[in-house]
Design a protein around this motif. Sequence first.
Motif, PDB file in Angstrom:
ATOM      1  N   SER A  60      40.833  36.006  38.807  1.00  0.00           N
ATOM      2  CA  SER A  60      40.160  35.923  40.073  1.00  0.00           C
ATOM      3  C   SER A  60      39.100  34.820  39.723  1.00  0.00           C
ATOM      4  CB  SER A  60      39.119  37.026  40.376  1.00  0.00           C
ATOM      5  OG  SER A  60      38.243  36.791  41.091  1.00  0.00           O
ATOM      6  N   PRO A  61      39.113  33.861  41.039  1.00  0.00           N
ATOM      7  CA  PRO A  61      38.235  32.647  40.852  1.00  0.00           C
ATOM      8  C   PRO A  61      36.779  32.766  41.099  1.00  0.00           C
ATOM      9  CG  PRO A  61      39.459  32.620  42.842  1.00  0.00           C
ATOM     10  CD  PRO A  61      39.792  33.816  42.290  1.00  0.00           C
ATOM     11  N   VAL A  62      36.421  34.222  41.334  1.00  0.00           N
ATOM     12  CA  VAL A  62      35.091  34.682  42.116  1.00  0.00           C
ATOM     13  C   VAL A  62      34.162  34.838  40.616  1.00  0.00           C
ATOM     14  CG1 VAL A  62      33.768  36.398  43.041  1.00  0.00           C
ATOM     15  CG2 VAL A  62      35.939  35.782  43.981  1.00  0.00           C
ATOM     16  N   ASP A 116      30.576  33.122  45.819  1.00  0.00           N
ATOM     17  CA  ASP A 116      32.249  32.845  46.161  1.00  0.00           C
ATOM     18  C   ASP A 116      32.664  34.120  47.058  1.00  0.00           C
ATOM     19  OD1 ASP A 116      31.972  30.862  44.524  1.00  0.00           O
ATOM     20  OD2 ASP A 116      32.205  31.996  42.737  1.00  0.00           O
ATOM     21  N   LEU A 117      32.097  35.201  47.153  1.00  0.00           N
ATOM     22  CA  LEU A 117      32.415  36.241  48.130  1.00  0.00           C
ATOM     23  C   LEU A 117      31.940  36.118  49.588  1.00  0.00           C
ATOM     24  CD1 LEU A 117      31.723  39.554  45.915  1.00  0.00           C
ATOM     25  CD2 LEU A 117      34.080  38.506  46.707  1.00  0.00           C
ATOM     26  N   ASP A 126      39.291  43.698  50.714  1.00  0.00           N
ATOM     27  CA  ASP A 126      39.775  42.660  50.170  1.00  0.00           C
ATOM     28  C   ASP A 126      38.986  41.962  49.348  1.00  0.00           C
ATOM     29  OD1 ASP A 126      42.190  43.040  51.874  1.00  0.00           O
ATOM     30  OD2 ASP A 126      41.479  41.825  53.552  1.00  0.00           O
ATOM     31  N   GLN A 127      37.752  41.937  49.681  1.00  0.00           N
ATOM     32  CA  GLN A 127      36.697  41.156  48.754  1.00  0.00           C
ATOM     33  C   GLN A 127      36.611  41.905  47.452  1.00  0.00           C
ATOM     34  OE1 GLN A 127      33.151  41.801  51.379  1.00  0.00           O
ATOM     35  NE2 GLN A 127      32.866  39.423  51.396  1.00  0.00           N
ATOM     36  N   LEU A 128      36.814  43.167  47.255  1.00  0.00           N
ATOM     37  CA  LEU A 128      36.864  43.762  45.925  1.00  0.00           C
ATOM     38  C   LEU A 128      38.078  43.395  45.232  1.00  0.00           C
ATOM     39  CD1 LEU A 128      35.800  47.629  46.618  1.00  0.00           C
ATOM     40  CD2 LEU A 128      34.598  45.805  45.294  1.00  0.00           C
ATOM     41  N   LYS A 129      39.253  43.513  45.919  1.00  0.00           N
ATOM     42  CA  LYS A 129      40.439  43.024  45.393  1.00  0.00           C
ATOM     43  C   LYS A 129      40.123  41.512  44.739  1.00  0.00           C
ATOM     44  CE  LYS A 129      45.294  42.275  45.901  1.00  0.00           C
ATOM     45  NZ  LYS A 129      46.423  42.536  46.912  1.00  0.00           N
ATOM     46  N   GLU A 130      39.809  40.588  45.666  1.00  0.00           N
ATOM     47  CA  GLU A 130      39.554  39.329  45.333  1.00  0.00           C
ATOM     48  C   GLU A 130      38.621  39.015  43.874  1.00  0.00           C
ATOM     49  OE1 GLU A 130      40.080  34.789  45.319  1.00  0.00           O
ATOM     50  OE2 GLU A 130      41.189  36.722  46.002  1.00  0.00           O
ATOM     51  N   LEU A 131      37.517  39.954  43.807  1.00  0.00           N
ATOM     52  CA  LEU A 131      36.612  40.153  42.927  1.00  0.00           C
ATOM     53  C   LEU A 131      37.275  40.459  41.520  1.00  0.00           C
ATOM     54  CD1 LEU A 131      33.772  39.785  41.866  1.00  0.00           C
ATOM     55  CD2 LEU A 131      33.282  42.180  42.613  1.00  0.00           C
ATOM     56  N   TRP A 132      38.248  41.588  41.750  1.00  0.00           N
ATOM     57  CA  TRP A 132      38.571  42.310  40.388  1.00  0.00           C
ATOM     58  C   TRP A 132      39.882  41.977  40.096  1.00  0.00           C
ATOM     59  CZ3 TRP A 132      35.648  44.827  37.183  1.00  0.00           C
ATOM     60  CH2 TRP A 132      34.383  45.367  37.563  1.00  0.00           C
ATOM     61  N   ARG A 133      40.642  41.062  40.971  1.00  0.00           N
ATOM     62  CA  ARG A 133      42.250  40.780  40.590  1.00  0.00           C
ATOM     63  C   ARG A 133      42.307  39.958  39.242  1.00  0.00           C
ATOM     64  NH1 ARG A 133      43.990  35.930  41.932  1.00  0.00           N
ATOM     65  NH2 ARG A 133      42.803  34.628  43.423  1.00  0.00           N
ATOM     66  N   ILE A 185      43.742  43.705  36.066  1.00  0.00           N
ATOM     67  CA  ILE A 185      42.312  43.402  36.265  1.00  0.00           C
ATOM     68  C   ILE A 185      41.890  42.242  35.851  1.00  0.00           C
ATOM     69  CG2 ILE A 185      41.251  44.778  34.352  1.00  0.00           C
ATOM     70  CD1 ILE A 185      39.384  46.050  36.764  1.00  0.00           C
ATOM     71  N   ARG A 186      40.885  41.484  36.099  1.00  0.00           N
ATOM     72  CA  ARG A 186      40.141  40.400  35.591  1.00  0.00           C
ATOM     73  C   ARG A 186      39.845  40.743  34.253  1.00  0.00           C
ATOM     74  NH1 ARG A 186      35.435  38.129  39.353  1.00  0.00           N
ATOM     75  NH2 ARG A 186      35.378  36.762  37.226  1.00  0.00           N
ATOM     76  N   SER A 187      39.935  39.792  33.206  1.00  0.00           N
ATOM     77  CA  SER A 187      39.287  40.031  31.759  1.00  0.00           C
ATOM     78  C   SER A 187      38.047  40.042  31.593  1.00  0.00           C
ATOM     79  CB  SER A 187      40.096  39.069  30.927  1.00  0.00           C
ATOM     80  OG  SER A 187      39.940  37.685  31.269  1.00  0.00           O
TER      81      SER A 187
END
Length: 313
Positions: A142-144, A149-150, A132-139, A185-187
């Motif tokens: 992502s606001p991370v 933030d993680l 879940d943390q990886l998804k939040e980081l790379w989606r 993925i995030r840019s």
Amino acid sequence: MQRKPRLFLFVSHSLLCAVAVFTVGCERPNVERVEVDGSSTVYPISQEVAVAFRDLHPEVRVSIGQSGTGTGMTKFTQGDIDICDASRAITDEEAAKCKAAGFDFVEFPVALDGIAIVVNVENDWCDTLTVDQLKELWRPGSPVEKWSDLDPSWPELEIKLFGADPDSGTYEYFTESIVGEKNKIRSNFSPNSDDNVLVSGVKNDKKALGYFGFAYYAANTDILKLVAIDNGDGTPTKPSVETIRANTYKPLSRPLFIYVRKDALMKPGVAQFVDFYLNNADKLAEQADCVPLSKEQIESNLETLKAVMPTTE
């Protein structure tokens, strides 16, 4: 620190003893070429195979590229190369292009791999990440931006991200497995098709995190720190020969492939190289820090090759 090819000799129990020998090594008249390109993850295995094959067949020239699975598949579907290294399975669209180009192909798994999540060796706060943390980081979107933030207990340092570029099969597999949608993925990260560049990026920045094939971590354990991944079952797991083979390193374990044009097997040099590859992939995959196939998978490959090998009558 880059991977360097090493020399190991294994004698292939060749299916092709009646086929004339044709070329790898110095340029000479009547040289036959074997053209291989594709995945940078599979590249270390294919390179080990090519080095060992060259000593037994110095009259065959094998060219191994590492432009990424996507680019390799484009060349393969256009008939520009004989063999495509791939870190994910061929797509329906790519298979249709091969058919439209007038040739069939055969798929051979050659090893197993796990996508390693790594950080800088000076990172003393991140030992484990959840999926879940990886998804939040790379989606996408992502606001991370910072490590805090993680996890609020982690330092307020900007995360510098490194990963495979969009032509890579690793990129496709990672986005589908972690983000949940292929090629999304995030840019704002640093992509590259050369895993050695990604290794250097993480090595040189205390704030960095990156992902790439396990072999590139295994070759650089002294300059990278491996992160354990919790897939939701509460058991953080690191990639290793044991966890990848047992498929307990989830969801980032995967097979690695070579795809071979059937018409290319009419060329003695290609046929000899593929036969040698499949007979020695288990030994050479291990030398390339990848996880070898099981005995049953190796035997299945050899039976498949025997079935598609052109007759010499």
